[in-house]
Scaffold this active site. Sequence first.
Site, PDB file in Angstrom:
ATOM      1  CG  ASP A 146      -1.879  -1.158   1.247  1.00  0.00           C
ATOM      2  OD1 ASP A 146      -2.219  -1.365   0.023  1.00  0.00           O
ATOM      3  OD2 ASP A 146      -2.430  -1.696   2.190  1.00  0.00           O
ATOM      4  CD  GLU A 247      -9.084  -3.075  -1.670  1.00  0.00           C
ATOM      5  OE1 GLU A 247      -9.820  -4.227  -1.558  1.00  0.00           O
ATOM      6  OE2 GLU A 247      -8.075  -2.823  -1.278  1.00  0.00           O
TER       7      GLU A 247
END
Lengths: 413, 413
Positions: A146, A247
């Site tokens: 991430d 997402e």
Amino acid sequence: MQNLKDHFNILVGQSGGPTAVINSTLYGIIKAKKAFDQITGIYGMINGIEGYLKKPMVDLGLLSDEETELLKTTPGAYLGSCRFKLPEDYQAQVYRDIFARLEADHIDAVLYIGGNDSMDTVARLSEYGARNHSPIRFIGIPKTIDNDLIETDHTPGYGSAAKYVAASVRQMVLDAEVYAVRSVTIIEIMGRNAGWLTAAALAARKYPEDNPVLIYLPETDFDMADMLHRVRDLLSKRNSVVICVSEGIHDASGRLICNLEHSTGTDVFGHQLLAGAGKVLENKIREEIGVKVRSVELNITQRSSAVQASFTDVSEAAACGMKGVSLALEGQSGVMVTMHRQDTPMLYTIEYRGTKVGNVSNQVRSFPLEWISAEGTDIKIDFMNYLAPLIQGESFPPMENGLPRFLYRRQSV
Amino acid sequence: MQNLKDHFNILVGQSGGPTAVINSTLYGIIKAKKAFDQITGIYGMINGIEGYLKKPMVDLGLLSDEETELLKTTPGAYLGSCRFKLPEDYQAQVYRDIFARLEADHIDAVLYIGGNDSMDTVARLSEYGARNHSPIRFIGIPKTIDNDLIETDHTPGYGSAAKYVAASVRQMVLDAEVYAVRSVTIIEIMGRNAGWLTAAALAARKYPEDNPVLIYLPETDFDMADMLHRVRDLLSKRNSVVICVSEGIHDASGRLICNLEHSTGTDVFGHQLLAGAGKVLENKIREEIGVKVRSVELNITQRSSAVQASFTDVSEAAACGMKGVSLALEGQSGVMVTMHRQDTPMLYTIEYRGTKVGNVSNQVRSFPLEWISAEGTDIKIDFMNYLAPLIQGESFPPMENGLPRFLYRRQSV
């Protein structure tokens, strides 16, 4: 600082979601034993701090040179992982259990490889240790696809995942453009709170007007009506429109787009259908515009693809492991290894340092707004100066019978 | 047979779904011009036979040597593709239009790269040509990741897709096994009617009891209750269960598992939710067993991943292109190139021949039942003798700035 005891044993743990290079960091730690002769043993905890109280350690010194090399290019988490949060109350029994076990195992330093949550574990253990005058050192080593840890230029795992995303999107765009019919392809990329990985889709473009023509991150509010308007307009000029979305995209009220369908969709078994953000956009575009639409979730391949990982990322992950060992030997504790890009024109170099882990844990570094276009629908080319070095070079696992060879512990069956 | 005219012009088309190597075949055809000096020109039709009547041909002789080499490792379909079925009525205007255009373009042979449906196009054009005494030759060149064409040992495209599936499943298994909690991971693989690609997941196993422990193909009937029983049993012995399923699995009545949810699921916009077979299994296992479940669709990456394609597949795809040119020069028409594995112990060799394309078109070669376990839940190890040679060797596209370089035609914007 010299360690005056007759042993210096290191215990390593892996925590949180796996990446392509979390084992490269483990490799770096094992190799550090050769560089520092004070080290007497390197051990692994199975399934992180949660598994440590239940399972015996493994002696990583028993790995052969060949096995250690294999580790460098093996995805997943060789030692297993956990998602475990230590309690806020330092009186809790679990702290006493962990420290009793560490002392019984003659451990001098714990190196914990993980993301934001795992750094919370490092912060708490080092705090408990300090309060109780324990000599055991606790060092965090960053890891997350991430790229959302603060105080470090980037995190090991991000470069390989970004390279995978950019290469895959580039290939899917070639696939999406083969037919002479109007179509929309939506590619959903991991990232609930930070859009770093989705932003890497920018690198997939072969020329400025190329697909993906729209890129949406969770750092801005997603506007469904505006997206539909843009797609309609784009389809009047080109056959194939490819859209990349994180997402975690959400509307202006903060509601996740992937939750839009929760309320009504149920399957034959009567339970709710959970649809990803890509699926929601797919359905909406089909309904409103009526063209051929497909959505693709890159899913766990993004974090587990080691077949063409970033050589830079693999090397840096190993270097972070080595730096962790060196910080522990210096006597530091409650510190996370950080990477700092040197401001050298034309030359990418990283300096490895440490920062107080408490500064890092439970914080999220968002993708900078100055790299997002004013409309919130694209990434500015300036971002490429940051990204390009991180995806350079290819790391390949050794191949055997046409498939990658990996190091693994067998599941008990 | 010698061609006595002053030209021998070849027109190439690509049709059906793209693969990692459909452009490798195009590369082979272009390279054939060097081998056969009778050839005066090699042209490409844009978007297959459907696009041919609407768009100018491209002269593939204008590609530089470097561009031609790039083509060999570029996924997608450089010339674009179509899904188009010629009418059964040979009186239809479209036939007259196509042949008028071919004659105006001075085309002597048409090479058409595609799967079952595309071979129907080749069969019809050669039949129309024969009925009307046209000298133009029509040759089919096989291409499909599904590996479901009869009369050939395998099809170009399958080896690279199978290698991608096996490597990806192996990596996802490492990812799925990191946590010490019971979990099920379902991986859905392409294949509506034939299970060849899903069967390649067998190669992902690192040792006999390794994941994926269950593999389901459309060649047998899928029994939901039996699957649930097996998963429960497996979870009593191991933490992580990975299941691979073809998208086209169906129950004993022939009903597709992916259709099970069509009847009731609707989203907020009121339209039906289409769930893949993997999603249906995911929901069912969560409902009935209550463990952590995740489903992953490999999706279009299976057919577009050229970053670590099978060298064998790339080479064979090019050789099929060359063979197609050679068949056309021999004066054959209505023929598809086929591959025949030579029965040489320890040595894998392929002989290239041709078969009447009418034998192949619109037929499906299923995965052999003798390679499926008696219970229909696994693939027998014997299959590896067939599969292993097809995934050997690595083909890498050239890299630039950390990403694969591909040859492309720009979308008109």
